[in-house]
Design an enzyme around this catalytic site. Structure first.
Site, PDB file in Angstrom:
ATOM      1  N   GLU A 328     -25.563  -5.374  -5.077  1.00 13.48           N
ATOM      2  CA  GLU A 328     -24.538  -6.364  -4.743  1.00 13.48           C
ATOM      3  C   GLU A 328     -23.164  -5.707  -4.806  1.00 13.48           C
ATOM      4  O   GLU A 328     -22.924  -4.807  -5.619  1.00 13.48           O
ATOM      5  CB  GLU A 328     -24.629  -7.540  -5.727  1.00 13.48           C
ATOM      6  CG  GLU A 328     -23.506  -8.550  -5.666  1.00 13.48           C
ATOM      7  CD  GLU A 328     -23.354  -9.194  -4.311  1.00 13.48           C
ATOM      8  OE1 GLU A 328     -22.205  -9.243  -3.821  1.00 13.48           O
ATOM      9  OE2 GLU A 328     -24.369  -9.636  -3.731  1.00 13.48           O
ATOM     10  N   ASP A 355     -21.072  -0.125  -2.931  1.00 18.70           N
ATOM     11  CA  ASP A 355     -20.401  -0.423  -1.669  1.00 18.70           C
ATOM     12  C   ASP A 355     -21.476  -0.527  -0.594  1.00 18.70           C
ATOM     13  O   ASP A 355     -22.083   0.466  -0.205  1.00 18.70           O
ATOM     14  CB  ASP A 355     -19.409   0.693  -1.335  1.00 18.70           C
ATOM     15  CG  ASP A 355     -18.694   0.461  -0.010  1.00 18.70           C
ATOM     16  OD1 ASP A 355     -18.967  -0.564   0.651  1.00 18.70           O
ATOM     17  OD2 ASP A 355     -17.875   1.323   0.370  1.00 18.70           O
ATOM     18  N   ASP A 375     -29.533 -10.043   2.818  1.00 19.86           N
ATOM     19  CA  ASP A 375     -28.951 -11.378   2.980  1.00 19.86           C
ATOM     20  C   ASP A 375     -27.429 -11.258   2.990  1.00 19.86           C
ATOM     21  O   ASP A 375     -26.751 -11.657   2.041  1.00 19.86           O
ATOM     22  CB  ASP A 375     -29.425 -12.288   1.839  1.00 19.86           C
ATOM     23  CG  ASP A 375     -28.919 -13.715   1.967  1.00 19.86           C
ATOM     24  OD1 ASP A 375     -28.456 -14.094   3.063  1.00 19.86           O
ATOM     25  OD2 ASP A 375     -28.981 -14.455   0.962  1.00 19.86           O
ATOM     26  N   CYS A 401     -26.681 -15.758   8.102  1.00 20.94           N
ATOM     27  CA  CYS A 401     -25.940 -17.013   8.267  1.00 20.94           C
ATOM     28  C   CYS A 401     -25.102 -16.983   9.540  1.00 20.94           C
ATOM     29  O   CYS A 401     -24.316 -17.889   9.789  1.00 20.94           O
ATOM     30  CB  CYS A 401     -25.047 -17.283   7.059  1.00 20.94           C
ATOM     31  SG  CYS A 401     -23.821 -16.001   6.737  1.00 20.94           S
TER      32      CYS A 401
END
Length: 445
Positions: A328, A355, A375, A401
């Site tokens: 992350e 990163d 994701d 998304c």
């Protein structure tokens, strides 16, 4: 009745004379498409098969935009919006289309974008993941606006493509306990002496209660703090203040972090005000279940989860017994994911900060990767996908998304020897044009 407040006056636009146009289709943002004088005309609120009266509001070389004035011939798919604020609030933009048609349109838009930009189609188009089209949001951020003349503070959502705040009394896509709070919260905020110091209000319905986080730009008076604390206590709320440095202070409630869990697990995924979570709990559950099913992780495999957040996918993947590496870009979320894994007694999952626009293949903690899940945010993961040829996972689940970034990144993935074997539309945000999607890529043989 909704009141409409403007933060600043909008520049007036020259409108055309009234036109009657035939709408042929929807674009991927949910606007109706018609044609006039050889150009495409985008019309928000219009549906395919309708004849509509419009005025042109913007004219470019290749397209125009128009304001819908009247529906002369309505589509059989048109329905009356349930929300009384629909035409002003910018939160929803497809309430005028029945939900079955919404989902069909989104699924079609997803497949068309992938086919156009990645030059491919999935071997299998899976069933859309969906649930209730109303009262599904467990989290929302309400905007505030202080009127210097009237000394009134408005609480609501932004108007479409505007900084203007539409004051609302309820929200039909927000969880019912949160929607019911809005008018009472608005009244409370207007009783405070420090109204000018109030920023946005974040509402969250967690498994362990309702959390209200009020952003403030400067310290509130003791009297204001007492009013907030008493309101929180009387409504069984976890009331918190958050300053510009993201420091939070609890005024009422149990003092614990909010958390959510999955139906088939006792694991608690704790989160904080600044952490991202999926707003649709039931659809998120279905999406996670499908990701685990598609990847089918085995106990002897290593799974890489990029943009892992607080462990939404990592923890369920680790339940299979596979070793999971979560990565992350936000340090605070890495720390939270680590806490969540420890609380779930999962010792084969580890989290790292990195990163995610850089090449991860040389990281000492990475090692062999058998399977992978990604994701990313709306911008996608173009740089991460360029390193696939070094990692060479046998299977990759891409959760998106933004169908446009998925389509772009799919082209990169396919060029590295992968096949698009499954794709599914995920209706995370009913009544809006926004959609999540899932794609399974498998290394070609």
């Amino acid at each position: 009745m909704a009141q409409f407040f403007k933060a600043k006056p909008n520049r007036s636009k020259q409108l055309s004379s009234k036109l009657s146009l035939n709408v042929t289709q929807l674009d991927h943002l949910g606007a109706g498409i018609a044609h006039h004088q050889g150009k495409i005309v985008f019309i928000n609120g219009a549906l395919p098969g309708e004849t509509v009266q419009v005025q042109l509001t913007e004219q470019k070389k290749k397209f125009s935009r128009a304001k819908l004035l009247k529906v002369e011939t309505a589509s059989g798919e048109r329905v009356s919006p349930l929300c009384i604020h629909y035409e002003k609030c910018g939160g929803c933009d497809l309430q005028h289309l029945n939900v079955e048609s919404q989902r069909a349109h989104k699924a079609k838009a997803l497949q068309e974008l992938v086919a156009k930009f990645a030059q491919t189609t999935a071997s299998q188009v899976c069933e859309t993941l969906s649930d209730s089209p109303w009262h599904y949001r467990r989290r929302a951020r309400l905007a505030t606006w202080f009127d210097k003349k009237t000394k009134h503070i408005s609480l609501g959502f932004r108007a479409s493509s505007s900084s203007d705040v539409v004051e609302i009394q309820s929200c039909v896509v927000l969880a019912k306990p949160l929607s019911a709070l809005i008018p009472e919260l608005a009244f409370l905020l207007n009783q405070l002496s420090g109204k000018k110091a109030l920023g946005h209000v974040e509402l969250t319905l967690a498994d362990n209660g309702i959390f209200v986080v009020l952003r403030v730009t400067k310290a509130l008076s003791d009297k204001d703090r007492q009013r907030l604390a008493e309101f929180g206590a009387s409504h069984s709320l976890n009331m918190l203040l958050q300053d510009d440095d993201a420091n939070t202070e609890s005024l009422s409630g149990h003092g614990q972090q909010p958390f959510y869990s999955f139906n088939d697990s006792d694991a608690e995924l704790k989160f904080s005000a600044g952490n991202f979570i999926q707003v649709n709990a039931s659809v998120n559950q279905a999406m996670v279940n499908q990701a685990v099913d598609w990847l089918a992780p085995q106990a002897n495999e290593r799974v890489l989860d990029l943009f892992c957040g607080i462990g939404n996918f990592s923890l369920p993947l680790a339940k299979s017994g596979a070793e999971v590496i979560g990565v992350e870009g936000v340090p605070a979320m890495v720390e939270q994911a680590t806490v969540n894994a420890k609380g779930a007694a999962l010792d084969k999952v580890s989290f790292y900060h990195a990163d995610l626009s850089a090449d991860l293949s040389q990281q000492p903690w990475l090692g062999k990767v058998d399977k992978m899940l990604i994701d990313p945010a709306r911008a996608g993961a173009y740089e991460s996908m360029l390193s696939l040829k070094k990692l060479k996972p046998q299977a990759l689940v891409y959760v998106s998304c933004n169908p446009a970034s998925l389509a772009r990144d799919s082209e990169v993935i396919l060029k590295q020897g992968y096949r698009l074997t499954k794709i599914a539309m995920v209706d995370m945000f009913p009544q809006t044009h926004h959609l999540e999607s899932m794609a399974l890529f498998e290394l070609g043989k």
